[in-house]
Design an enzyme around this catalytic site. Structure first.
Site, PDB file in Angstrom:
ATOM      1  N   GLU A 226      -9.271  26.100 -33.877  1.00  0.00           N
ATOM      2  CA  GLU A 226      -9.323  25.229 -35.056  1.00  0.00           C
ATOM      3  C   GLU A 226      -9.790  23.883 -34.556  1.00  0.00           C
ATOM      4  O   GLU A 226      -9.079  23.209 -33.815  1.00  0.00           O
ATOM      5  CB  GLU A 226      -7.944  25.141 -35.721  1.00  0.00           C
ATOM      6  CG  GLU A 226      -7.986  24.517 -37.112  1.00  0.00           C
ATOM      7  CD  GLU A 226      -7.799  23.023 -37.105  1.00  0.00           C
ATOM      8  OE1 GLU A 226      -8.820  22.315 -37.046  1.00  0.00           O
ATOM      9  OE2 GLU A 226      -6.646  22.567 -37.163  1.00  0.00           O
ATOM     10  N   CYS A 260      -6.801  16.513 -39.125  1.00  0.00           N
ATOM     11  CA  CYS A 260      -7.984  17.356 -39.322  1.00  0.00           C
ATOM     12  C   CYS A 260      -8.257  17.595 -40.800  1.00  0.00           C
ATOM     13  O   CYS A 260      -9.406  17.753 -41.207  1.00  0.00           O
ATOM     14  CB  CYS A 260      -7.823  18.689 -38.577  1.00  0.00           C
ATOM     15  SG  CYS A 260      -6.356  19.625 -39.044  1.00  0.00           S
TER      16      CYS A 260
END
Length: 423
Positions: A226, A260
């Site tokens: 990720e 994020c």
């Protein structure tokens, strides 16, 4: 070699930790193997019971955990507490979901009864970042544990104290569910290659992910990455502008802009651009920047000197390509790695920052005329973790949801992770 942790709000050293040598690291992993064998033999119900016990221990140490995160990376204390509580909720939720999802089931194949039984991988090597020092670890660990796998953690050096607390909490009834290794990057690569490690997961930068994937691929290890996001929010003329402005500021400033899934780019229709910008600025001006250990603080410092320097360089490059910068008037503390809140107005230059992630409390605003052009630009870019849409038009919501290529589309709200849904 020594790891030195720092308090970014005070620019003071906190603690020192020694790196493990590669030999020490491999010995600790080897010592975990017998426990891995015992763990994989446990029933799903027994695993779930232990995972719920970890959740209980997290809640018991909530204040200690929260303050450690605030001290090491500057997260406002109320957000640190929320992160810790979210970890406990996730463990309880995934213990329940995992018991059902991972149970053996019978199907008919080749005209005969066939039993499908999920099997553990073994030891999972987890490399995690500093910005959500508990959530990033426990959300993956819960799934690993329920699947019959124990965890070998390499956490960010910047939150070594948080990592030590995690390891302590994961010592349950004489068993180690997780071992933390303080590793240099070269030694971490050797751990990935070790035959004792069965799979790798990494959350962090794109460049770091590429290196991890390369090593894992060379060793034929399953690898889950990720690598951040540059979430874009689209504001249409028919939306509730007050809601949109309030929500977009909240999306931008979560974790002081270091997330994020923080909203980073805001594409606003030309008919409401100026009014949205005005309201956005008014909301941003009301945010309290300051000592992250105080409950009233909403935005703390950036996590360290290198993070502040990188953020300032990004703002400088944005201005060099024509962005108009509006700083928000704030009384920043005289000490600490604090950044001014601000707005970068890119006008109709829609592609700036499409290839990089901005970690800091500045919002990038873009003025658009054609929604289809915006969707096309966003789909061509490398980031697609999440995004947002503000509109009251149900048919438009459905169309954008099908056309835009993001993992999560938030409608009239901001993107949040939840253990009950994919992320």
């Amino acid at each position: 070699m020594i790891i030195q942790t720092h308090n970014p709000a005070l620019k003071k050293n906190l603690d020192e930790y020694s790196y493990h040598t590669l030999e020490e690291a491999l010995a600790l992993i080897q010592a975990l193997v017998p426990q891995q064998i015992r763990w994989r033999r446990k029933s799903l119900e027994a695993r779930a019971e232990t995972v719920r016990l970890v959740a209980q221990r997290i809640r018991e140490q909530k204040e200690k955990l929260a303050m450690q995160a605030t001290l090491e990376m500057g997260k406002p204390i109320t957000q640190s507490r929320a992160e810790v509580e979210k970890c406990a909720v996730a463990l309880e939720t995934l213990a329940h979901m995992g018991t059902e999802a991972l149970s053996p089931r019978d199907v008919t194949a080749h005209y005969k009864k066939t039993t499908l039984r999920p099997e553990p991988y073994g030891l999972i090597f987890s490399i995690q970042p500093w910005n959500f020092p508990y959530w990033q670890v426990f959300r993956m660990a819960a799934c690993a544990w329920m699947g019959g796998n124990l965890v070998v953690l390499k956490h960010s050096d910047e939150v070594s104290g948080c990592a030590a607390l995690i390891e302590e909490i994961c010592q349950v009834e004489g068993e180690s569910l997780l071992v933390h290794l303080r590793l240099t990057h070269p030694d971490a690569a050797e751990v990935i290659k070790s035959p004792l490690i069965q799979a790798v997961t990494f959350t962090g930068s794109t460049s770091g992910g590429k290196r991890v994937a390369q090593v894992a691929g060379g060793a034929l290890k399953k690898c889950i990455l990720e690598l951040g996001g540059s979430d874009a929010y689209i504001v249409m003329p028919d939306c509730d502008l007050d809601l949109a402005a309030k929500t977009c500021v909240q999306a931008r400033l979560i974790n002081s802009g270091q997330s994020c899934i923080a909203g980073k780019r805001f594409f606003v229709h030309e008919d409401v651009f100026l009014e949205f910008k005005k309201r956005f600025k008014e909301v941003m001006q009301a945010y309290k920047v300051g000592d992250p250990s105080l409950d009233e603080t909403q935005v703390g410092p950036l996590a360290g000197e290198r993070h502040l320097q990188n953020f300032q360089e990004q703002v400088k490059r944005a201005r060099a390509v024509g962005a108009q910068l509006e700083w928000i008037a704030q009384d920043l503390p005289s000490v600490g790695y604090y950044a001014h809140l601000g707005i970068l107005d890119f006008g109709s230059h829609l592609k700036v920052f499409e290839n990089e992630e901005v970690f800091g409390p500045v919002a990038s605003l873009y003025r658009f005329h054609d929604l289809s052009e915006v969707v096309e630009i966003l789909n061509q870019g490398p980031y697609g973790l999440g995004g947002g849409l503000f509109t009251q038009d149900e048919s438009l919501i459905e169309r954008v949801a099908q056309e835009i290529q993001v993992g999560t589309l938030a409608v009239n709200t901001f993107v949040q992770s939840d253990p009950r849904v994919p992320f």
